[in-house]
Scaffold this motif. Structure first.
Motif, PDB file in Angstrom:
ATOM      1  N   SER A  33       1.019  -1.237   0.142  1.00 58.38           N
ATOM      2  CA  SER A  33       0.041  -0.010   0.018  1.00 58.38           C
ATOM      3  C   SER A  33       0.800   1.395  -0.137  1.00 58.38           C
ATOM      4  N   GLN A  34       2.042   1.205   0.829  1.00 64.91           N
ATOM      5  CA  GLN A  34       2.947   2.211   0.868  1.00 64.91           C
ATOM      6  C   GLN A  34       3.491   2.606  -0.248  1.00 64.91           C
ATOM      7  N   LYS A  37       1.014   4.070  -3.039  1.00 68.70           N
ATOM      8  CA  LYS A  37       0.891   5.522  -2.535  1.00 68.70           C
ATOM      9  C   LYS A  37       1.897   6.267  -2.913  1.00 68.70           C
ATOM     10  N   GLN A  38       3.003   5.797  -2.804  1.00 67.32           N
ATOM     11  CA  GLN A  38       4.348   6.497  -3.108  1.00 67.32           C
ATOM     12  C   GLN A  38       4.257   6.929  -4.581  1.00 67.32           C
ATOM     13  N   GLU A  40       1.576   7.078  -6.725  1.00 67.66           N
ATOM     14  CA  GLU A  40       0.422   7.818  -6.798  1.00 67.66           C
ATOM     15  C   GLU A  40       0.986   9.085  -6.963  1.00 67.66           C
ATOM     16  N   ASP A  41       1.547   9.432  -5.471  1.00 65.52           N
ATOM     17  CA  ASP A  41       1.984  10.917  -5.115  1.00 65.52           C
ATOM     18  C   ASP A  41       3.050  11.359  -6.137  1.00 65.52           C
ATOM     19  N   PRO A  46      -4.404   9.466  -8.783  1.00 64.27           N
ATOM     20  CA  PRO A  46      -4.698   7.951  -8.180  1.00 64.27           C
ATOM     21  C   PRO A  46      -4.931   6.951  -9.186  1.00 64.27           C
ATOM     22  N   ARG A  50     -10.319   3.279  -3.843  1.00 62.20           N
ATOM     23  CA  ARG A  50     -10.475   2.494  -2.811  1.00 62.20           C
ATOM     24  C   ARG A  50     -11.746   2.713  -2.043  1.00 62.20           C
TER      25      ARG A  50
END
Length: 291
Positions: A33-34, A37-38, A40-41, A46, A50
């Motif tokens: 998940s991390q 997310k990195q 996507e950032d 996105p 979710r």
């Protein structure tokens, strides 16, 4: 953007479940998940919707997946290529050789090509100066030449063997019984020598100068096969290393004096990554010639 992030994204896209994707990748769900997310950032959009414990691809995720897959596949192809390169199943080596080492090279070249048929070998013949210049420009991977050991840190040099300088003559000239010959005697013979630029010619010219001798050089030529054809007539003689001459119609007579031999060297760039194919060729060269 890291390759592993793309792999994580593609596995999550495939399973549409972070828990199952993490299990398949053998990592924790929090790590997966991390990392996503990195990603996507970094791309500022996105990739997944979710909704509770369920995920689905966003429009951006669907479009991005195609390019992520291409990147991963290209990287995998690159790794396979490097593996093939490491196992000598592909690649190319460029080798520069002086004519004097042609006979030493030929047998090794044939065996190398038979053992590693997927590796392309390009052979370039030239004078020592020409070949060293090409090596300096990274146009060659390896040079085989007769050259004095140099302190130039640009190159790595390995001594292969030494070969005596000899007077080369036609067998019918009457010199066949001679065990050796002096530089003084050679000055009384008509000579045809390799052209200026050949290291052996420079070497022998300096040897004559040190003794204050003036040889009778009537022909200079930059093509060694033609030079040997001229010597076969019996009207001229030449000076070459013994290893350069294998013709049964010619004889080689060692030249008297100290240091009247040449050192055959393998030379490559010191700072360049030594190709595995080049090292394999050099190893085979030494093994086949008992060096």
């Amino acid at each position: 953007m890291e390759l592993r992030q793309l792999r994580y994204f593609l596995k999550a896209k495939e399973l549409l479940n972070f828990t199952e994707a993490a299990h398949a990748l053998n990592i924790s769900q929090s790590t997966l998940s991390q990392q996503i997310k990195q990603l996507e950032d970094q791309i500022r959009v996105p990739l997944f919707n979710r909704i509770g414990k369920r995920i689905s691809l966003t429009e951006a995720g669907t479009l991005f997946a195609e390019y992520a897959l291409q990147s991963v596949n290209r990287a995998d192809d690159g790794l396979l290529l490097l593996e093939d390169l490491n196992n000598l199943k592909t690649g190319k080596i460029n080798i520069g050789v002086t004519f004097a080492l042609r006979n030493v090279l030929t047998k090794t070249l044939i065996l190398f090509a038979q053992q590693y048929p997927k590796v392309k070998v390009c052979i370039v013949f030239g004078t020592s100066d020409e070949l060293i210049e090409k090596l300096s420009a990274a146009e060659l991977d390896l040079v085989l030449t007769f050259k004095e050991d140099s302190k130039d840190t640009q190159f790595r040099q390995e001594l292969l063997f030494s070969s005596p300088l000899t007077l080369v003559a036609a067998e019918r000239t009457g010199l066949a019984s001679r065990r050796s010959i002096s530089l003084e005697e050679i000055t009384r013979l008509p000579l045809a020598l390799p052209a200026t630029g050949y290291s052996t010619t420079r070497f022998i010219t300096e040897a004559f100068k040190r003794k204050g001798l003036h040889p009778d050089v009537s022909i200079e030529i930059n093509d060694i096969p033609t030079l040997l054809a001229i010597v076969k007539t019996g009207s001229w003689h030449t000076i070459l290393t013994k290893v350069s001459v294998v013709d049964q119609d010619l004889i080689t007579i060692p030249i008297e004096g100290k240091k009247m031999s040449r050192s055959a060297m393998a030379i490559w760039l010191n700072d360049a990554y030594p190709k595995k194919a080049m090292l394999a060729f050099l190893k085979l060269l030494k093994a086949e010639n008992n060096l």
